[in-house]
Structure formats: structure tokens, C-alpha cells
Scaffold this motif. Structure first.
Motif, PDB file in Angstrom:
ATOM      1  N   TYR A  25       0.834  -1.035   0.103  1.00  0.00           N
ATOM      2  CA  TYR A  25       0.203  -0.093   0.045  1.00  0.00           C
ATOM      3  C   TYR A  25       0.892   1.343   0.084  1.00  0.00           C
ATOM      4  N   ARG A  35      -3.498   0.249  -3.166  1.00  0.00           N
ATOM      5  CA  ARG A  35      -2.861  -0.986  -2.702  1.00  0.00           C
ATOM      6  C   ARG A  35      -2.874  -2.068  -3.911  1.00  0.00           C
ATOM      7  N   GLU A  38      -5.260  -5.662  -4.412  1.00  0.00           N
ATOM      8  CA  GLU A  38      -6.487  -5.789  -3.808  1.00  0.00           C
ATOM      9  C   GLU A  38      -7.459  -6.479  -4.244  1.00  0.00           C
TER      10      GLU A  38
END
Length: 201
Positions: A25, A35, A38
């Protein structure tokens, strides 16, 4: 990141493909909150949550994740990984759609037409595809999952931090891996066919 790409005519093999990130992140700056992995994380968790109680029990190898668990990482070419977990032939239509969406997240890293061909190959082997899970399934739990068939091996693993604090697997450190089992990593099977067809002496 390590991506192996083999091109022969209009055929492409993009495995082994390793991608990882620590941290995964961005904590400050203009891209704060971005991120990596994700979708792979959220889709994997959503699919696991879609399973019925008995299906989840079959898919879950261990309820806790205390170690790194990648089975086919570097130096493990053609690793023989026993099938384990849930045979996805038991899925209903909604669950199967979620699984296909998850697989597409990995396969879609190549050009759309090639991704469709690859996905068709994977779908042909769904009767022999297994999904395995290790770890918890709450929002903050570290986990591992594997999708495995005769033609694809996908792994997602929350790993122990290397640079960040901590000595247990963490959602801040992610490894993903895609391989083509049974000899076609690095396009070896494509090359074999090419040599047999065009280089006979």
C-alpha cells in the motif's frame, strides 16, 4: 516481480509469473491509499465466503496461518503439489461465477484475446480443479489460497514481513504466483512442439 514470456507464432505462455509487494500500500503522497493485489485479495475472500459450511470445511487445510506457504515458488519448477481442498465441480452457478472472476484476475494480465484462449483451456478442466485455503477469513486475517488443475496453478499468500515489523504472516506482504503445470512453464511444451515440427533432421 518475475514474469516469463514465451511467444511462438500466435501462441503465448506467460508463466511462471511471480508478483509480490511489501508493503502493498502507499501510505503518503498523491497516491495515498493505493493497494497492490487488492482485487486478488478481495475476490479470493469473497469466493471463500460464498462457500457453504461443508464446502468451506473441505476447502480449508488449516484454520490458522502461521507460516509462508507458497508451494511452487522459485527453485520449485515442476513441483509436484498434491491436489487438496475442494473439488470445484460441487459449486453452484453463483459460486462458479465468483471463482471464474477470481481466476480471470490472474489470467487477464495478458492481451484480451490470448486471455480468452487461456481461460477456455482452464474452463475445460474445471471438473479436475481444486480450491484450497489456509488461515482465517475475517477482514484482518492473513490467509493463503490455491487454485489448481492440470493446466493452471495459482497461489496467493500473505507472507511474514521482511522489511516491516512483525514475525507472523501479514496482509502487508503479499506473494502471488501463476504456473502452468505438467511441463509447459516457460513455454517448454510449445518449444517441444516447435522443435518436433520444424527442426527434424
Amino acid at each position: 516481480m518475475v514474469i516469463n514470456y514465451c511467444i511462438l507464432g500466435d501462441q503465448i505462455v506467460m508463466t511462471p509469473a511471480f508478483m509480490g509487494s511489501e508493503p502493498n500500500y502507499i501510505a503518503e503522497g498523491e497516491n495515498t491509499g493505493t493497494r497492490t493485489f487488492e482485487n486478488e485479495e478481495k475476490l479470493g475472500l469473497a469466493f471463500y465466503h460464498s462457500l457453504e459450511s461443508e464446502q468451506r470445511k473441505t476447502a480449508t487445510l488449516f484454520n490458522r496461518k502461521d507460516y509462508n506457504y507458497n508451494q511452487a515458488a522459485s527453485f520449485d519448477d515442476n513441483a509436484i503439489v498434491p491436489y487438496s481442498g475442494l473439488n470445484v465441480i460441487a459449486l453452484d452457478e453463483t459460486q462458479m461465477n465468483l471463482l471464474q472472476e477470481l481466476i480471470s484476475e490472474y489470467i487477464g494480465n495478458i492481451k484480451e484475446g490470448h486471455a480468452e484462449v487461456r481461460m477456455d483451456e482452464i474452463l475445460e478442466h474445471m471438473d479436475h480443479t481444486y480450491f484450497a485455503w489456509i488461515g482465517g477469513s475475517d477482514e484482518n486475517d492473513a490467509f493463503y489460497y490455491r487454485i489448481q488443475s492440470p493446466v493452471v496453478l495459482i497461489e496467493f499468500d500473505h507472507q511474514t514481513p521482511v522489511f516491516l515489523p512483525g514475525n507472523k504472516p501479514s496482509k502487508k506482504h503479499v506473494h502471488t504466483l501463476v504456473r502452468t503445470p505438467n511441463g509447459n512453464d516457460y513455454g517448454k511444451d510449445l518449444l517441444r512442439q516447435h522443435l518436433e515440427k520444424d527442426h527434424q533432421h
